[in-house]
Design an enzyme around this catalytic site. Structure first.
Site, PDB file in Angstrom:
ATOM      1  N   ASP A  58       0.851  -1.187   0.000  1.00  0.00           N
ATOM      2  CA  ASP A  58       0.000   0.000   0.000  1.00  0.00           C
ATOM      3  C   ASP A  58       0.886   1.236   0.000  1.00  0.00           C
ATOM      4  OD1 ASP A  58      -3.288   0.222   0.799  1.00  0.00           O
ATOM      5  OD2 ASP A  58      -2.108   2.080   0.790  1.00  0.00           O
ATOM      6  N   THR A 101     -11.395   2.546  -6.827  1.00  0.00           N
ATOM      7  CA  THR A 101     -11.865   3.157  -8.086  1.00  0.00           C
ATOM      8  C   THR A 101     -13.066   4.039  -7.734  1.00  0.00           C
ATOM      9  OG1 THR A 101     -13.161   1.133  -8.482  1.00  0.00           O
ATOM     10  CG2 THR A 101     -11.103   1.350  -9.687  1.00  0.00           C
ATOM     11  N   ASN A 133     -24.344  -5.192  -8.753  1.00  0.00           N
ATOM     12  CA  ASN A 133     -24.542  -4.050  -7.856  1.00  0.00           C
ATOM     13  C   ASN A 133     -25.747  -3.204  -8.264  1.00  0.00           C
ATOM     14  OD1 ASN A 133     -22.616  -4.766  -6.081  1.00  0.00           O
ATOM     15  ND2 ASN A 133     -21.110  -3.251  -6.686  1.00  0.00           N
ATOM     16  N   ASN A 187     -38.101  -0.750  -0.720  1.00  0.00           N
ATOM     17  CA  ASN A 187     -38.401   0.424   0.105  1.00  0.00           C
ATOM     18  C   ASN A 187     -39.560   1.243  -0.460  1.00  0.00           C
ATOM     19  OD1 ASN A 187     -36.496  -0.235   1.997  1.00  0.00           O
ATOM     20  ND2 ASN A 187     -34.881   1.015   1.077  1.00  0.00           N
ATOM     21  N   ARG A 204     -34.136 -11.737 -18.698  1.00  0.00           N
ATOM     22  CA  ARG A 204     -33.318 -11.831 -19.913  1.00  0.00           C
ATOM     23  C   ARG A 204     -33.549 -10.597 -20.765  1.00  0.00           C
ATOM     24  NH1 ARG A 204     -29.416 -15.601 -19.752  1.00  0.00           N
ATOM     25  NH2 ARG A 204     -30.170 -17.439 -18.684  1.00  0.00           N
ATOM     26  N   PHE A 253     -37.412  -7.746 -25.574  1.00  0.00           N
ATOM     27  CA  PHE A 253     -38.213  -6.619 -26.041  1.00  0.00           C
ATOM     28  C   PHE A 253     -38.983  -6.012 -24.862  1.00  0.00           C
ATOM     29  CE2 PHE A 253     -41.784  -4.859 -28.749  1.00  0.00           C
ATOM     30  CZ  PHE A 253     -41.014  -3.813 -29.209  1.00  0.00           C
ATOM     31  N   CYS A 260     -52.122  -6.141 -18.232  1.00  0.00           N
ATOM     32  CA  CYS A 260     -51.968  -6.009 -16.772  1.00  0.00           C
ATOM     33  C   CYS A 260     -50.796  -5.116 -16.344  1.00  0.00           C
ATOM     34  CB  CYS A 260     -51.786  -7.382 -16.142  1.00  0.00           C
ATOM     35  SG  CYS A 260     -53.237  -8.395 -16.350  1.00  0.00           S
ATOM     36  N   LYS A 308     -47.840 -11.438 -26.207  1.00  0.00           N
ATOM     37  CA  LYS A 308     -46.865 -12.502 -25.986  1.00  0.00           C
ATOM     38  C   LYS A 308     -47.279 -13.736 -26.763  1.00  0.00           C
ATOM     39  CE  LYS A 308     -48.607 -14.047 -21.500  1.00  0.00           C
ATOM     40  NZ  LYS A 308     -48.321 -14.187 -20.101  1.00  0.00           N
ATOM     41  N   ARG A 358     -54.191  -6.050 -26.535  1.00  0.00           N
ATOM     42  CA  ARG A 358     -54.304  -4.838 -25.709  1.00  0.00           C
ATOM     43  C   ARG A 358     -52.948  -4.493 -25.100  1.00  0.00           C
ATOM     44  NH1 ARG A 358     -58.767  -6.757 -21.860  1.00  0.00           N
ATOM     45  NH2 ARG A 358     -57.633  -8.651 -22.328  1.00  0.00           N
TER      46      ARG A 358
HETATM   47  N1  LIG Z   1     -15.405  -2.370  -0.246  1.00  0.00           N
HETATM   48  C1  LIG Z   1     -16.083  -3.373  -0.775  1.00  0.00           C
HETATM   49  O1  LIG Z   1     -16.864  -4.035  -0.118  1.00  0.00           O
HETATM   50  C2  LIG Z   1     -15.897  -3.745  -2.214  1.00  0.00           C
HETATM   51  C3  LIG Z   1     -16.516  -4.874  -2.691  1.00  0.00           C
HETATM   52  C4  LIG Z   1     -16.306  -5.257  -4.006  1.00  0.00           C
HETATM   53  C5  LIG Z   1     -15.506  -4.509  -4.830  1.00  0.00           C
HETATM   54  N2  LIG Z   1     -14.928  -3.391  -4.355  1.00  0.00           N
HETATM   55  C6  LIG Z   1     -14.036  -2.647  -5.249  1.00  0.00           C
HETATM   56  O2  LIG Z   1     -12.694  -2.984  -4.896  1.00  0.00           O
HETATM   57  C7  LIG Z   1     -11.837  -1.855  -5.050  1.00  0.00           C
HETATM   58  C8  LIG Z   1     -11.174  -1.511  -3.739  1.00  0.00           C
HETATM   59  O3  LIG Z   1     -12.173  -1.181  -2.798  1.00  0.00           O
HETATM   60  P1  LIG Z   1     -11.806  -0.907  -1.268  1.00  0.00           P
HETATM   61  O4  LIG Z   1     -13.094  -0.637  -0.578  1.00  0.00           O
HETATM   62  O5  LIG Z   1     -10.930  -2.000  -0.767  1.00  0.00           O
HETATM   63  O6  LIG Z   1     -10.958   0.441  -1.414  1.00  0.00           O
HETATM   64  P2  LIG Z   1     -10.161   1.255  -0.282  1.00  0.00           P
HETATM   65  O7  LIG Z   1     -10.247   2.680  -0.661  1.00  0.00           O
HETATM   66  O8  LIG Z   1     -10.605   0.805   1.072  1.00  0.00           O
HETATM   67  O9  LIG Z   1      -8.656   0.738  -0.456  1.00  0.00           O
HETATM   68  C9  LIG Z   1      -7.861   1.013  -1.565  1.00  0.00           C
HETATM   69  C10 LIG Z   1      -6.414   1.009  -1.098  1.00  0.00           C
HETATM   70  O10 LIG Z   1      -5.563   1.094  -2.225  1.00  0.00           O
HETATM   71  C11 LIG Z   1      -4.413   1.830  -1.822  1.00  0.00           C
HETATM   72  N3  LIG Z   1      -3.685   2.270  -3.027  1.00  0.00           N
HETATM   73  C12 LIG Z   1      -3.993   3.262  -3.889  1.00  0.00           C
HETATM   74  N4  LIG Z   1      -3.045   3.359  -4.848  1.00  0.00           N
HETATM   75  C13 LIG Z   1      -2.121   2.386  -4.608  1.00  0.00           C
HETATM   76  C14 LIG Z   1      -0.923   1.977  -5.246  1.00  0.00           C
HETATM   77  N5  LIG Z   1      -0.476   2.591  -6.349  1.00  0.00           N
HETATM   78  N6  LIG Z   1      -0.253   0.945  -4.710  1.00  0.00           N
HETATM   79  C15 LIG Z   1      -0.692   0.341  -3.618  1.00  0.00           C
HETATM   80  N7  LIG Z   1      -1.814   0.685  -2.949  1.00  0.00           N
HETATM   81  C16 LIG Z   1      -2.525   1.697  -3.446  1.00  0.00           C
HETATM   82  C17 LIG Z   1      -5.003   2.941  -0.978  1.00  0.00           C
HETATM   83  O11 LIG Z   1      -4.019   3.550  -0.151  1.00  0.00           O
HETATM   84  C18 LIG Z   1      -6.051   2.171  -0.181  1.00  0.00           C
HETATM   85  O12 LIG Z   1      -5.513   1.654   1.026  1.00  0.00           O
HETATM   86  C19 LIG Z   1     -12.727  -0.767  -5.629  1.00  0.00           C
HETATM   87  O13 LIG Z   1     -12.674  -0.829  -7.024  1.00  0.00           O
HETATM   88  C20 LIG Z   1     -14.097  -1.143  -5.154  1.00  0.00           C
HETATM   89  O14 LIG Z   1     -15.110  -0.612  -5.988  1.00  0.00           O
HETATM   90  C21 LIG Z   1     -15.097  -3.002  -3.060  1.00  0.00           C
END
Ligand SMILES: NC(=O)c1ccc[n+]([C@@H]2O[C@H](COP(=O)([O-])OP(=O)(O)OC[C@H]3O[C@@H](n4cnc5c(N)ncnc54)[C@H](O)[C@@H]3O)[C@@H](O)[C@H]2O)c1
Length: 453
Positions: free
Chosen positions: A30, A86, A229, A240, A274, A277, A283, A339, A346
């Site tokens: 990290d 991301t 998602n 809801n 799926r 169309f 209904c 269908k 109708r």
């Molecule tokens: N949080 C979830 O439950 C979850 C579930 C499924 C998918 N995702 C996806 O997974 C990805 C990560 O999510 P997250 O919640 O773990 O993110 P996060 O923000 O908690 O963690 C990301 C980490 O990456 C580190 N980082 C950034 N640039 C870096 C680099 N160049 N080298 C090394 N480390 C680097 C950051 O310091 C941070 O600690 C995202 O794309 C998210 O959409 C998240």
């Protein structure tokens, strides 16, 4: 396996700790030194059920360690999992900056490793180590891996992805809060593989983990995460909104949903999921309209429910646009009732489609084995006479009559007689509204256009 995990956030931390718990040799990376130090102290940088104990254990046994040094991590591993964030940009677009940066770093380290390995091999006559695989776990839009990240990786590695370096997308389906439990019992494992060897490398990581495995093309793997998602968000919003309407109408929404959920044939099932169309019939449109009206009268805002019919209408319009894009004027339509197996017209979406095309001046002929004006009775006949008074002139008596007439054919039915007669090739253009049984084969044909590929 020797694994490097990039990004020690929720996804990376859980992946690193669980893989180490399974017996792999894992190094976490990290850019945040605090997270690196925490892991090396045997502490979890995130709050999650069971993650604290697991990290303490795997760090104590030496199965997991952390570093801020990308080069060192790549040198010491055979496979890299990219789990960097991301996030959304202010305009809603996906931020790929961290992905790009980490791909550059991994690529540069791999190039250096390859150069060192070559030197060593020359010096000792030793065999080169197996190729490295880069696995993207971060959520990213379809196309990001192949169009953005693979070119970066190839540029920095100085080689070809799928040949010199493995590439795969392995989205993460774990829920925050129970992700350690979910890791060992996932809903599914999806591997988008550039080549089979890349997929094999990912699956070797998860040996012994239960659940169905899906090996798919890279963009499909990327898209699956969004389908999941979006659906989860839609489900919650639907529940809801329905709950709020029920409450306003004095109905116990949980009792409603108990029965709703017990229906495994039409509700909690693959039914209606799926791409195809637009819907119609006597209904669904009517009942959606009155439910939304009741909600509005009760001052309950239901944006999801009130956008279902507009969404359906937009989908129908996509079919009209496909016809317009062909530039042809003589059109044929197979199917008219709402269908298969009914003559009920109708609110048939195909009637609406015929009307829109007719209104735009297309020279249209229609065939539906179940619909003949002489046989239509009562409400149906009245409906068609009001909605599409020229129907009688547009109806053909046979599939061939439509095929002889049409430069572009819209197929809105899976009637076997129609399917058997549909030509292949450039003309007439076939616009497939129902995902024909041979759609996959037809896709390669020049005259085929699918509304729902
Ligand atoms: N949080 C979830 O439950 C979850 C579930 C499924 C998918 N995702 C996806 O997974 C990805 C990560 O999510 P997250 O919640 O773990 O993110 P996060 O923000 O908690 O963690 C990301 C980490 O990456 C580190 N980082 C950034 N640039 C870096 C680099 N160049 N080298 C090394 N480390 C680097 C950051 O310091 C941070 O600690 C995202 O794309 C998210 O959409 C998240």
């Amino acid at each position: 396996m020797r694994v490097s995990v990039f990004g020690l956030g929720y996804v990376g931390c859980v992946s690193a700790a669980c893989l180490a718990g399974m017996g792999h040799e894992v190094v976490g990376v990290d850019v945040n030194q605090v997270k690196v130090d925490l892991v090396n102290d045997g502490k979890a940088p995130v709050v999650e059920e069971r993650i604290g104990e697991l990290i303490a254990e795997v760090v104590r046994t030496g199965a997991l360690r952390a570093t801020a040094d990308v080069r060192e991590a790549v040198m010491d591993s055979d496979i890299s999992l990219v789990c960097v964030g991301t996030p959304s940009e202010p305009n809603g677009s996906l931020c790929t900056t961290y992905l790009e940066r980490v791909t550059e770093q991994i690529g540069a380290a791999l190039a250096e490793r390859a150069a060192l390995a070559e030197e060593a091999a020359l010096a000792e006559g030793a065999r080169q180590r197996g190729r490295h695989t880069v696995v993207f776990r971060s959520t990213m839009l379809p196309g990001t891996c192949l169009n953005l990240l693979v070119p970066i990786l190839e540029k920095f590695v100085g080689g070809t992805a799928g040949v010199d370096v493995g590439v795969a997308v392995n989205p993460e389906f774990l829920r925050e809060g129970t992700s350690v439990r979910d890791f060992f019992d996932p809903p599914k494992t999806v591997v988008g593989e550039l080549d089979p060897a890349s997929g094999d490398a990912v699956l070797a990581l998860y040996e012994g983990v239960p659940g169905e495995v899906f090996r798919v093309p890279v963009p499909t793997a990327e898209a699956i995460k969004y389908a999941d998602n979006a659906f989860h968000g839609l489900k919650i919003g639907f529940a809801n909104e329905l709950g709020a309407v029920c409450q306003a109408l004095g109905v116990d929404s949980h009792q409603v949903m108990d029965v709703f959920l017990a229906d495994r044939k039409l509700n909690i099932s693959p039914a209606y999921l799926r791409p195809g169309f637009a819907f119609g019939g006597s209904c669904l449109p009517k009942d959606l309209r009155s439910l939304v009206h009741a909600a509005q009268r009760a001052d309950v805002s239901v944006p999801i429910l009130s956008h279902v019919l507009p969404s359906n209408s937009d989908h129908l319009q996509r079919a009209v646009e496909l016809v317009e894009r062909t530039g042809k004027r003589r059109a044929g339509l197979f199917g008219l009732s709402f269908k298969p197996g009914t003559d009920d017209l109708r609110e048939s979406p195909l009637v609406e489609l015929a009307e829109r095309l007719f209104g735009k001046g297309y020279d249209l002929k229609i065939y539906d084995a179940n619909v003949s004006l002489s046989r239509l009775l009562g409400a149906n006949r009245e409906y068609i006479e009001n909605r599409l008074p020229h129907l009688a002139q547009l109806l053909a008596d046979s599939v061939e009559e439509v095929l002889d007439h049409a430069e572009v054919c819209l197929v809105g039915t899976r009637d076997p007689a129609v399917l058997a007669a549909l030509p292949h090739g450039e003309a007439p253009v076939i616009i497939d509204l129902v995902h024909l049984p041979d759609a996959d084969a037809r896709r390669a044909e020049p005259g085929y256009v699918g509304l729902a590929w």
